[in-house]
Design a protein around this motif. Structure first.
Motif, PDB file in Angstrom:
ATOM      1  N   ASP A 236       5.791 -52.521 -16.174  1.00  0.00           N
ATOM      2  CA  ASP A 236       4.832 -53.607 -16.354  1.00  0.00           C
ATOM      3  C   ASP A 236       5.487 -54.852 -16.926  1.00  0.00           C
ATOM      4  O   ASP A 236       5.098 -55.982 -16.601  1.00  0.00           O
ATOM      5  N   ALA A 239       7.970 -56.215 -13.859  1.00  0.00           N
ATOM      6  CA  ALA A 239       7.219 -56.647 -12.677  1.00  0.00           C
ATOM      7  C   ALA A 239       6.364 -57.867 -12.972  1.00  0.00           C
ATOM      8  O   ALA A 239       6.238 -58.769 -12.134  1.00  0.00           O
ATOM      9  N   SER A 240       5.771 -57.923 -14.165  1.00  0.00           N
ATOM     10  CA  SER A 240       4.972 -59.101 -14.502  1.00  0.00           C
ATOM     11  C   SER A 240       5.854 -60.339 -14.584  1.00  0.00           C
ATOM     12  O   SER A 240       5.451 -61.425 -14.155  1.00  0.00           O
ATOM     13  N   ARG A 247       0.391 -59.013 -17.437  1.00  0.00           N
ATOM     14  CA  ARG A 247       0.463 -57.548 -17.497  1.00  0.00           C
ATOM     15  C   ARG A 247      -0.902 -56.924 -17.218  1.00  0.00           C
ATOM     16  O   ARG A 247      -0.986 -55.827 -16.664  1.00  0.00           O
ATOM     17  N   LYS A 249      -3.132 -58.071 -15.075  1.00  0.00           N
ATOM     18  CA  LYS A 249      -3.269 -58.060 -13.628  1.00  0.00           C
ATOM     19  C   LYS A 249      -2.413 -56.957 -13.019  1.00  0.00           C
ATOM     20  O   LYS A 249      -2.852 -56.232 -12.111  1.00  0.00           O
ATOM     21  N   LEU A 250      -1.194 -56.789 -13.534  1.00  0.00           N
ATOM     22  CA  LEU A 250      -0.317 -55.752 -13.002  1.00  0.00           C
ATOM     23  C   LEU A 250      -0.896 -54.369 -13.271  1.00  0.00           C
ATOM     24  O   LEU A 250      -0.798 -53.472 -12.423  1.00  0.00           O
ATOM     25  N   VAL A 259       1.317 -50.605  -6.654  1.00  0.00           N
ATOM     26  CA  VAL A 259       2.659 -50.816  -7.211  1.00  0.00           C
ATOM     27  C   VAL A 259       3.491 -49.561  -6.959  1.00  0.00           C
ATOM     28  O   VAL A 259       3.043 -48.445  -7.232  1.00  0.00           O
ATOM     29  N   ASN A 269       1.733 -47.540 -16.601  1.00  0.00           N
ATOM     30  CA  ASN A 269       2.399 -48.807 -16.903  1.00  0.00           C
ATOM     31  C   ASN A 269       3.760 -48.599 -17.565  1.00  0.00           C
ATOM     32  O   ASN A 269       4.633 -49.456 -17.468  1.00  0.00           O
ATOM     33  N   VAL A 281       5.101 -54.643  -4.832  1.00  0.00           N
ATOM     34  CA  VAL A 281       3.678 -54.859  -5.100  1.00  0.00           C
ATOM     35  C   VAL A 281       3.043 -55.308  -3.797  1.00  0.00           C
ATOM     36  O   VAL A 281       3.494 -56.269  -3.171  1.00  0.00           O
TER      37      VAL A 281
END
Length: 290
Positions: A236, A239-240, A247, A249-250, A259, A269, A281
């Motif tokens: 998390d 990727a964010s 985070r 939204k992720l 994901v 996460n 994603v």
């Protein structure tokens, strides 16, 4: 962008283990949307989430086990100068299968996805004398319609194809063409079925026709490199930063199954990433950790 999974230890164990004499199940392989990517160099340290990563390793290891079982069948076919073809495979499995093939005597392998930068490929294996030229194992289809007012995503085209009853491993890459539709790589045995069955993608009526592989329209994925400093190597966090989303939204994307790490959906996460891991994603592309 191709990626590799570190599976050396599980693969060695599989090579030593006796392979079961049973029918090979049809695994479901996931394919992420988007073709752009980003590379991240990270300076950080974190504890390994062993429980989650072990679960992911088991999924991939089972896929490798299935490939090795098929390779045993291929070795028998090679003795008879036959050629054996796998289904479409994801990049990590292709890499591990090719490594395993190199350990087998008197066997040659060719991986094909329909075009030079194909992600999902089929592997053809057999005696070198039987593979003197590239086998014709991939066919291309053009799915055309008026998508100007009803744009469709990668998932829409894939869902329409699977909706005809075809399994995921029989379908290769899907190349989106905007308003025109998409081009799809499939098992040649399914060409007649799809051209006569596929009539709609989303709400758009379509026509499906076979085209030569040379008619495929594709572009190399666009990439950019950047650095970020994060408190941990959690998926998390990286990727964010990589996709420039929060985070929160992720986390919702992870909950929705959008994901994936090395083509395997992540469940939490807190999954910890390593150098070489690829995070994808849906609809946003993917990033690779340097």
């Amino acid at each position: 962008m191709a990626a590799a999974v570190a599976l050396a230890s599980p693969l060695r164990r599989l090579l030593r283990a006796p392979q079961p004499r049973r029918a090979v199940p049809a695994p479901y392989y996931f394919f992420s949307r988007g073709r752009c990517g980003a590379t991240i160099a990270v300076t950080a340290g974190a504890a390994k989430d062993s429980a989650v990563n072990a679960s992911v390793d088991r999924i991939v290891a089972e896929e490798v086990r299935n490939i090795l079982y098929m390779l045993m069948q291929a070795e028998r076919a090679s003795q008879r100068r036959d050629v054996f073809h796998t289904n479409f495979l994801t990049p990590p499995i292709i890499k591990e299968a090719m490594v395993a093939i190199e350990k087998l005597a008197d066997i040659k392998a060719v991986a094909q996805g329909g075009y030079p930068e194909a992600e999902r490929c089929r592997i053809s294996v057999g005696h070198p004398d039987s593979l003197t030229s590239n086998p014709d194992t991939v066919a291309a289809l053009s799915i055309s319609g008026n998508f100007r007012l009803e744009p469709c995503s990668h998932g829409d085209f894939l869902g329409a194809i699977l909706g005809t009853g075809i399994t995921r491993e029989k379908v290769g890459d899907i190349l989106l063409q905007g308003e025109k539709g998409a081009q799809v790589l499939v098992d040649p045995e399914l060409v007649d079925y799809l051209t006569s069955t596929l009539e709609k993608v989303g709400k758009v009526g379509v026509s499906c026709t076979q085209i030569p592989l040379l008619a495929l329209e594709y572009e190399p994925p666009r990439t950019k490199s950047f650095k970020t400093v994060e408190a941990s190597l959690r998926v998390d966090a990286l990727a964010s930063a990589g996709f420039k989303i929060s985070r929160t939204k992720l986390a919702s994307l992870i909950s929705a199954g959008d994901v994936r790490v090395n083509w395997t959906p992540v469940l939490k996460n807190g999954v910890t990433l390593e150098s070489g891991d690829v995070v994808s994603v849906s609809g946003m592309g993917r990033l690779k950790v340097n």
